[in-house]
Scaffold this active site. Structure first.
Site, PDB file in Angstrom:
ATOM      1  N   LYS A  10     -17.872 -38.941 -86.034  1.00 19.33           N
ATOM      2  CA  LYS A  10     -18.174 -39.350 -84.661  1.00 19.33           C
ATOM      3  C   LYS A  10     -19.694 -39.544 -84.483  1.00 19.33           C
ATOM      4  O   LYS A  10     -20.487 -39.116 -85.329  1.00 19.33           O
ATOM      5  CB  LYS A  10     -17.619 -38.303 -83.692  1.00 19.33           C
ATOM      6  N   TYR A  50      -7.719 -43.032 -77.916  1.00 15.60           N
ATOM      7  CA  TYR A  50      -7.491 -41.795 -77.161  1.00 15.60           C
ATOM      8  C   TYR A  50      -6.498 -41.973 -76.014  1.00 15.60           C
ATOM      9  O   TYR A  50      -6.536 -41.218 -75.041  1.00 15.60           O
ATOM     10  CB  TYR A  50      -8.823 -41.256 -76.641  1.00 15.60           C
ATOM     11  N   PHE A  58     -11.491 -35.308 -68.479  1.00 16.38           N
ATOM     12  CA  PHE A  58     -12.663 -35.598 -69.311  1.00 16.38           C
ATOM     13  C   PHE A  58     -12.560 -36.950 -70.012  1.00 16.38           C
ATOM     14  O   PHE A  58     -13.421 -37.291 -70.833  1.00 16.38           O
ATOM     15  CB  PHE A  58     -12.863 -34.475 -70.347  1.00 16.38           C
ATOM     16  N   ARG A  90      -7.373 -31.702 -91.913  1.00 18.64           N
ATOM     17  CA  ARG A  90      -7.431 -30.940 -90.647  1.00 18.64           C
ATOM     18  C   ARG A  90      -7.949 -29.519 -90.892  1.00 18.64           C
ATOM     19  O   ARG A  90      -8.701 -28.984 -90.085  1.00 18.64           O
ATOM     20  CB  ARG A  90      -6.036 -30.861 -89.994  1.00 18.64           C
ATOM     21  N   THR A  96      -9.745 -28.083 -82.673  1.00 18.07           N
ATOM     22  CA  THR A  96     -10.334 -29.084 -81.779  1.00 18.07           C
ATOM     23  C   THR A  96     -11.519 -28.519 -81.003  1.00 18.07           C
ATOM     24  O   THR A  96     -12.572 -29.156 -80.902  1.00 18.07           O
ATOM     25  CB  THR A  96      -9.257 -29.573 -80.779  1.00 18.07           C
ATOM     26  N   ARG A 107     -16.066 -28.487 -87.692  1.00 17.80           N
ATOM     27  CA  ARG A 107     -16.219 -28.413 -86.236  1.00 17.80           C
ATOM     28  C   ARG A 107     -16.819 -27.084 -85.800  1.00 17.80           C
ATOM     29  O   ARG A 107     -17.616 -27.027 -84.864  1.00 17.80           O
ATOM     30  CB  ARG A 107     -14.857 -28.633 -85.570  1.00 17.80           C
ATOM     31  N   ASN A 121     -17.160 -32.611 -81.329  1.00 15.28           N
ATOM     32  CA  ASN A 121     -16.741 -31.868 -82.521  1.00 15.28           C
ATOM     33  C   ASN A 121     -16.900 -32.643 -83.816  1.00 15.28           C
ATOM     34  O   ASN A 121     -16.232 -32.381 -84.806  1.00 15.28           O
ATOM     35  CB  ASN A 121     -15.316 -31.336 -82.336  1.00 15.28           C
ATOM     36  N   HIS A 124     -13.187 -36.738 -86.371  1.00 13.42           N
ATOM     37  CA  HIS A 124     -11.787 -36.932 -85.995  1.00 13.42           C
ATOM     38  C   HIS A 124     -10.951 -36.931 -87.262  1.00 13.42           C
ATOM     39  O   HIS A 124     -11.370 -37.477 -88.275  1.00 13.42           O
ATOM     40  CB  HIS A 124     -11.595 -38.276 -85.287  1.00 13.42           C
ATOM     41  N   GLU A 135      -3.170 -44.850 -85.914  1.00 14.92           N
ATOM     42  CA  GLU A 135      -4.638 -44.881 -85.929  1.00 14.92           C
ATOM     43  C   GLU A 135      -5.184 -45.758 -87.062  1.00 14.92           C
ATOM     44  O   GLU A 135      -6.117 -46.539 -86.857  1.00 14.92           O
ATOM     45  CB  GLU A 135      -5.182 -43.451 -86.058  1.00 14.92           C
TER      46      GLU A 135
HETATM   47  N1  UDP Z   1     -11.203 -33.179 -76.270  1.00 13.68           N
HETATM   48  C1  UDP Z   1     -12.014 -32.560 -75.335  1.00 13.68           C
HETATM   49  N2  UDP Z   1     -11.486 -31.557 -74.561  1.00 13.68           N
HETATM   50  C2  UDP Z   1     -10.192 -31.142 -74.684  1.00 13.68           C
HETATM   51  C3  UDP Z   1      -9.379 -31.785 -75.633  1.00 13.68           C
HETATM   52  C4  UDP Z   1      -9.908 -32.794 -76.408  1.00 13.68           C
HETATM   53  O1  UDP Z   1     -13.180 -32.909 -75.215  1.00 13.68           O
HETATM   54  O2  UDP Z   1      -9.789 -30.229 -73.963  1.00 13.68           O
HETATM   55  C5  UDP Z   1     -11.763 -34.264 -77.117  1.00 13.68           C
HETATM   56  C6  UDP Z   1     -12.245 -33.757 -78.464  1.00 13.68           C
HETATM   57  O3  UDP Z   1     -13.397 -34.502 -78.848  1.00 13.68           O
HETATM   58  C7  UDP Z   1     -11.056 -34.076 -79.346  1.00 13.68           C
HETATM   59  C8  UDP Z   1     -10.563 -35.387 -78.754  1.00 13.68           C
HETATM   60  O4  UDP Z   1     -10.760 -35.237 -77.357  1.00 13.68           O
HETATM   61  O5  UDP Z   1     -11.416 -34.162 -80.717  1.00 13.68           O
HETATM   62  C9  UDP Z   1      -9.100 -35.699 -79.049  1.00 13.68           C
HETATM   63  O6  UDP Z   1      -8.293 -34.649 -78.594  1.00 13.68           O
HETATM   64  P1  UDP Z   1      -7.039 -34.139 -79.427  1.00 13.68           P
HETATM   65  O7  UDP Z   1      -6.282 -33.224 -78.540  1.00 13.68           O
HETATM   66  O8  UDP Z   1      -6.313 -35.316 -80.005  1.00 13.68           O
HETATM   67  O9  UDP Z   1      -7.698 -33.233 -80.574  1.00 13.68           O
HETATM   68  P2  UDP Z   1      -7.968 -33.527 -82.126  1.00 13.68           P
HETATM   69  O10 UDP Z   1      -6.755 -34.231 -82.666  1.00 13.68           O
HETATM   70  O11 UDP Z   1      -9.225 -34.372 -82.207  1.00 13.68           O
HETATM   71  O12 UDP Z   1      -8.187 -32.184 -82.740  1.00 13.68           O
HETATM   72 MG    MG Z   2      -5.695 -35.883 -81.991  1.00 10.92          MG
END
Ligand code: UDP
Ligand code: MG
Length: 165
Positions: A10, A50, A58, A90, A96, A107, A121, A124, A135
């Site tokens: 990112k 997203y 947010f 992951r 996350t 992260r 974080n 992705h 994706e």
């Molecule tokens: N995100 C955030 N606040 C939250 C959940 C998600 O800022 O409460 C952001 C964060 O950058 C995250 C992205 O949105 O990586 C995508 O969210 P997802 O739930 O898909 O998490 P990921 O798959 O990236 O772990």
């Molecule tokens: Mg995700």
């Protein structure tokens, strides 16, 4: 199972000069990189990527974040391929929420939560096979991926192209 997964470094990861570090961490997985490129993320791409979060408070901040409004206007997109690719990547990324992520995960080590409440974080990684397919097809064209991972079709198309002068 042999899988493929989308990784995006990112804008905060690029701004913090973490590219080499992140790629080194991911090389621990022994997975293969089968696609890689730098991308300037459009609002359309950000929104589509997203889309599952579109009703979250947010969301607009998240779109600005991934477009690079707060760091650099670029991301690095890669596809990793191999046995158990999705979970292996992951695990190295961590949770996350960077405050909940293991402190030795990418992260956990480099992420932060902004005052606006967005998790910056750094990376992705696709969460499951369904997300990975959606994706990867969103971010890459078939000929940008060096392994045949999904079926393709051929179609005649006449359009303007840009080539080296
Ligand atoms: N995100 C955030 N606040 C939250 C959940 C998600 O800022 O409460 C952001 C964060 O950058 C995250 C992205 O949105 O990586 C995508 O969210 P997802 O739930 O898909 O998490 P990921 O798959 O990236 O772990
Ligand atoms: Mg995700």
């Amino acid at each position: 199972m042999i899988e493929q997964t989308l990784v995006i470094i990112k804008p905060d990861g690029l701004k913090k000069s973490l590219t080499g570090n992140i790629l080194t961490r991911l090389s621990e997985t022994k997975l293969e990189i089968i696609a890689a490129k730098m991308v300037q993320v459009s609002r359309e791409l950000a929104t589509e990527h997203y889309i599952h979060l579109k009703d979250m408070p947010f969301f607009e901040e998240l779109i600005k974040y991934i477009m690079g409004e707060y760091h650099k206007k670029k991301v690095m997109a890669l596809v990793y391929w191999g046995e158990g690719a999705i979970q292996k990547v992951r695990d190295i990324c961590g949770k996350t929420n960077p405050e909940e992520a293991d402190s030795v995960s990418i992260r956990g080590a480099y992420g932060r939560i902004t005052t606006k409440g967005v998790y910056e974080n750094v990376i992705h990684a696709s969460a499951n096979m369904e997300d990975a397919e959606r994706e990867i097809k969103l971010w890459f064209k078939p000929n940008e991926v060096i392994t045949n991972i999904y079926p393709v079709i051929e179609e005649e198309e006449k359009r303007k192209i840009v080539k080296w002068a």
